[in-house]
Write a protein that holds these residues in place. Structure first.
Motif, PDB file in Angstrom:
ATOM      1  N   LYS A  63      11.591 -19.686 -14.241  1.00 36.88           N
ATOM      2  CA  LYS A  63      10.910 -19.637 -12.937  1.00 36.88           C
ATOM      3  C   LYS A  63      11.378 -20.803 -12.082  1.00 36.88           C
ATOM      4  O   LYS A  63      11.546 -21.911 -12.559  1.00 36.88           O
ATOM      5  N   MET A  64      11.575 -20.517 -10.798  1.00 36.27           N
ATOM      6  CA  MET A  64      12.045 -21.536  -9.871  1.00 36.27           C
ATOM      7  C   MET A  64      11.098 -21.643  -8.685  1.00 36.27           C
ATOM      8  O   MET A  64      10.911 -20.677  -7.951  1.00 36.27           O
ATOM      9  N   PRO A  65      10.505 -22.822  -8.494  1.00 33.90           N
ATOM     10  CA  PRO A  65       9.627 -23.012  -7.340  1.00 33.90           C
ATOM     11  C   PRO A  65      10.432 -23.012  -6.048  1.00 33.90           C
ATOM     12  O   PRO A  65      11.611 -23.381  -6.037  1.00 33.90           O
ATOM     13  N   ASP A  66       9.779 -22.610  -4.963  1.00 32.41           N
ATOM     14  CA  ASP A  66      10.468 -22.608  -3.671  1.00 32.41           C
ATOM     15  C   ASP A  66      10.460 -24.018  -3.067  1.00 32.41           C
ATOM     16  O   ASP A  66       9.881 -24.952  -3.621  1.00 32.41           O
ATOM     17  N   GLU A  67      11.100 -24.147  -1.934  1.00 24.97           N
ATOM     18  CA  GLU A  67      11.230 -25.452  -1.266  1.00 24.97           C
ATOM     19  C   GLU A  67       9.877 -26.039  -0.881  1.00 24.97           C
ATOM     20  O   GLU A  67       9.684 -27.254  -0.924  1.00 24.97           O
ATOM     21  N   HIS A  68       8.928 -25.179  -0.502  1.00 22.72           N
ATOM     22  CA  HIS A  68       7.593 -25.654  -0.135  1.00 22.72           C
ATOM     23  C   HIS A  68       6.924 -26.326  -1.335  1.00 22.72           C
ATOM     24  O   HIS A  68       6.332 -27.403  -1.214  1.00 22.72           O
ATOM     25  N   MET A  69       7.022 -25.701  -2.500  1.00 23.79           N
ATOM     26  CA  MET A  69       6.431 -26.282  -3.709  1.00 23.79           C
ATOM     27  C   MET A  69       7.111 -27.589  -4.093  1.00 23.79           C
ATOM     28  O   MET A  69       6.447 -28.553  -4.483  1.00 23.79           O
ATOM     29  N   LEU A  70       8.417 -27.629  -3.969  1.00 22.85           N
ATOM     30  CA  LEU A  70       9.136 -28.860  -4.292  1.00 22.85           C
ATOM     31  C   LEU A  70       8.774 -29.977  -3.326  1.00 22.85           C
ATOM     32  O   LEU A  70       8.649 -31.135  -3.728  1.00 22.85           O
ATOM     33  N   ALA A  71       8.573 -29.634  -2.061  1.00 20.50           N
ATOM     34  CA  ALA A  71       8.154 -30.637  -1.072  1.00 20.50           C
ATOM     35  C   ALA A  71       6.764 -31.171  -1.414  1.00 20.50           C
ATOM     36  O   ALA A  71       6.509 -32.380  -1.290  1.00 20.50           O
ATOM     37  N   LEU A  72       5.864 -30.286  -1.843  1.00 15.97           N
ATOM     38  CA  LEU A  72       4.526 -30.729  -2.264  1.00 15.97           C
ATOM     39  C   LEU A  72       4.631 -31.689  -3.449  1.00 15.97           C
ATOM     40  O   LEU A  72       3.977 -32.735  -3.472  1.00 15.97           O
ATOM     41  N   ALA A  73       5.437 -31.329  -4.436  1.00 17.16           N
ATOM     42  CA  ALA A  73       5.607 -32.175  -5.622  1.00 17.16           C
ATOM     43  C   ALA A  73       6.198 -33.522  -5.242  1.00 17.16           C
ATOM     44  O   ALA A  73       5.758 -34.566  -5.738  1.00 17.16           O
ATOM     45  N   LYS A  74       7.166 -33.501  -4.353  1.00 12.74           N
ATOM     46  CA  LYS A  74       7.784 -34.747  -3.906  1.00 12.74           C
ATOM     47  C   LYS A  74       6.764 -35.639  -3.226  1.00 12.74           C
ATOM     48  O   LYS A  74       6.707 -36.843  -3.474  1.00 12.74           O
ATOM     49  N   GLY A  75       5.937 -35.035  -2.384  1.00  9.04           N
ATOM     50  CA  GLY A  75       4.914 -35.801  -1.679  1.00  9.04           C
ATOM     51  C   GLY A  75       3.877 -36.409  -2.605  1.00  9.04           C
ATOM     52  O   GLY A  75       3.214 -37.387  -2.260  1.00  9.04           O
ATOM     53  N   LYS A  76       3.730 -35.853  -3.784  1.00 12.26           N
ATOM     54  CA  LYS A  76       2.741 -36.333  -4.758  1.00 12.26           C
ATOM     55  C   LYS A  76       3.386 -37.059  -5.931  1.00 12.26           C
ATOM     56  O   LYS A  76       2.711 -37.422  -6.886  1.00 12.26           O
ATOM     57  N   SER A  77       4.692 -37.253  -5.885  1.00  9.56           N
ATOM     58  CA  SER A  77       5.458 -37.911  -6.958  1.00  9.56           C
ATOM     59  C   SER A  77       5.230 -37.245  -8.313  1.00  9.56           C
ATOM     60  O   SER A  77       4.936 -37.893  -9.316  1.00  9.56           O
ATOM     61  N   ILE A  78       5.388 -35.925  -8.325  1.00  9.69           N
ATOM     62  CA  ILE A  78       5.268 -35.148  -9.551  1.00  9.69           C
ATOM     63  C   ILE A  78       6.646 -34.599  -9.895  1.00  9.69           C
ATOM     64  O   ILE A  78       7.246 -33.880  -9.102  1.00  9.69           O
ATOM     65  N   ALA A  79       7.157 -34.952 -11.060  1.00 12.05           N
ATOM     66  CA  ALA A  79       8.457 -34.449 -11.499  1.00 12.05           C
ATOM     67  C   ALA A  79       8.350 -32.951 -11.770  1.00 12.05           C
ATOM     68  O   ALA A  79       7.317 -32.462 -12.223  1.00 12.05           O
ATOM     69  N   VAL A  80       9.431 -32.230 -11.476  1.00  9.73           N
ATOM     70  CA  VAL A  80       9.460 -30.778 -11.688  1.00  9.73           C
ATOM     71  C   VAL A  80      10.707 -30.433 -12.478  1.00  9.73           C
ATOM     72  O   VAL A  80      11.819 -30.777 -12.082  1.00  9.73           O
ATOM     73  N   LEU A  81      10.493 -29.736 -13.595  1.00  6.88           N
ATOM     74  CA  LEU A  81      11.592 -29.273 -14.433  1.00  6.88           C
ATOM     75  C   LEU A  81      11.484 -27.770 -14.610  1.00  6.88           C
ATOM     76  O   LEU A  81      10.400 -27.201 -14.465  1.00  6.88           O
ATOM     77  N   ALA A  82      12.605 -27.151 -14.929  1.00  9.01           N
ATOM     78  CA  ALA A  82      12.622 -25.716 -15.227  1.00  9.01           C
ATOM     79  C   ALA A  82      13.458 -25.489 -16.477  1.00  9.01           C
ATOM     80  O   ALA A  82      14.522 -26.082 -16.636  1.00  9.01           O
ATOM     81  N   THR A  83      12.944 -24.625 -17.346  1.00  9.17           N
ATOM     82  CA  THR A  83      13.656 -24.274 -18.571  1.00  9.17           C
ATOM     83  C   THR A  83      13.686 -22.752 -18.715  1.00  9.17           C
ATOM     84  O   THR A  83      12.801 -22.064 -18.204  1.00  9.17           O
ATOM     85  N   GLU A  84      14.671 -22.266 -19.411  1.00  6.09           N
ATOM     86  CA  GLU A  84      14.782 -20.831 -19.663  1.00  6.09           C
ATOM     87  C   GLU A  84      13.898 -20.394 -20.833  1.00  6.09           C
ATOM     88  O   GLU A  84      13.650 -19.212 -21.005  1.00  6.09           O
ATOM     89  N   HIS A  85      13.420 -21.349 -21.624  1.00  8.48           N
ATOM     90  CA  HIS A  85      12.592 -21.015 -22.786  1.00  8.48           C
ATOM     91  C   HIS A  85      11.279 -20.359 -22.361  1.00  8.48           C
ATOM     92  O   HIS A  85      10.745 -20.639 -21.292  1.00  8.48           O
ATOM     93  N   PHE A  86      10.752 -19.525 -23.237  1.00  7.42           N
ATOM     94  CA  PHE A  86       9.415 -18.983 -23.041  1.00  7.42           C
ATOM     95  C   PHE A  86       8.399 -20.096 -23.298  1.00  7.42           C
ATOM     96  O   PHE A  86       8.720 -21.116 -23.911  1.00  7.42           O
ATOM     97  N   MET A  87       7.162 -19.896 -22.868  1.00 15.72           N
ATOM     98  CA  MET A  87       6.140 -20.928 -23.009  1.00 15.72           C
ATOM     99  C   MET A  87       5.910 -21.300 -24.478  1.00 15.72           C
ATOM    100  O   MET A  87       5.821 -22.471 -24.817  1.00 15.72           O
ATOM    101  N   PHE A  88       5.820 -20.303 -25.345  1.00 18.82           N
ATOM    102  CA  PHE A  88       5.581 -20.554 -26.762  1.00 18.82           C
ATOM    103  C   PHE A  88       6.676 -21.443 -27.348  1.00 18.82           C
ATOM    104  O   PHE A  88       6.408 -22.416 -28.051  1.00 18.82           O
ATOM    105  N   THR A  89       7.907 -21.116 -27.045  1.00 20.77           N
ATOM    106  CA  THR A  89       9.044 -21.885 -27.553  1.00 20.77           C
ATOM    107  C   THR A  89       9.041 -23.293 -26.982  1.00 20.77           C
ATOM    108  O   THR A  89       9.268 -24.270 -27.708  1.00 20.77           O
ATOM    109  N   THR A  90       8.774 -23.408 -25.696  1.00 25.10           N
ATOM    110  CA  THR A  90       8.721 -24.718 -25.040  1.00 25.10           C
ATOM    111  C   THR A  90       7.684 -25.606 -25.716  1.00 25.10           C
ATOM    112  O   THR A  90       7.964 -26.761 -26.052  1.00 25.10           O
TER     113      THR A  90
END
Length: 114
Positions: free
Chosen positions: A74-101
């Motif tokens: 899953k990839m967040p859009d630019e609006h979500m990334l801007a929100l995360a940036k404004g709140k100093s929250i790191a954002v990562l994306a992985t191809e793994h399923f939740m269980f595997t992660t």
């Protein structure tokens, strides 16, 4: 475990927050329902989710979560990334399923935050 170490073991991509890569985290929580995150997420620093909307970042902000990991490619859009940036929250994306992660992180010493 640092955010950088999580990124490495999950073969994840930093979408924002590489400057936060050396933050140390001990607890994670995984859910797709933000109401569950609000109700059950104890002392966690990382949120693992497949839900990809602005409420995820807003929920993370309310709970002082320093990193969000999106699963299943899953990839967040630019609006979500801007929100995360404004709140100093790191954002990562992985191809793994939740269980595997969760399993990979648990295997490497992280525990649940509830």
């Amino acid at each position: 475990m640092t955010i950088r170490e999580m990124q490495e073991v999950l073969d994840a991509k930093f979408l924002y927050g590489q400057e936060l890569a050396d933050l140390d985290v001990q607890f994670v929580f995984s859910a797709d329902m933000m109401s569950d995150v609000l109700a059950y997420c104890g002392q966690c620093s990382v949120l693992i989710t497949g839900l990809c909307n602005p409420q995820v970042v807003r929920t993370a902000e309310m709970l002082d979560i320093c990193c969000i990991i999106f699963v299943r490619g899953k990839m967040p859009d630019e609006h979500m990334l801007a929100l995360a940036k404004g709140k100093s929250i790191a954002v990562l994306a992985t191809e793994h399923f939740m269980f595997t992660t969760c399993g990979i992180l648990y295997e490497n010493g992280l525990r649940g935050g509830a």
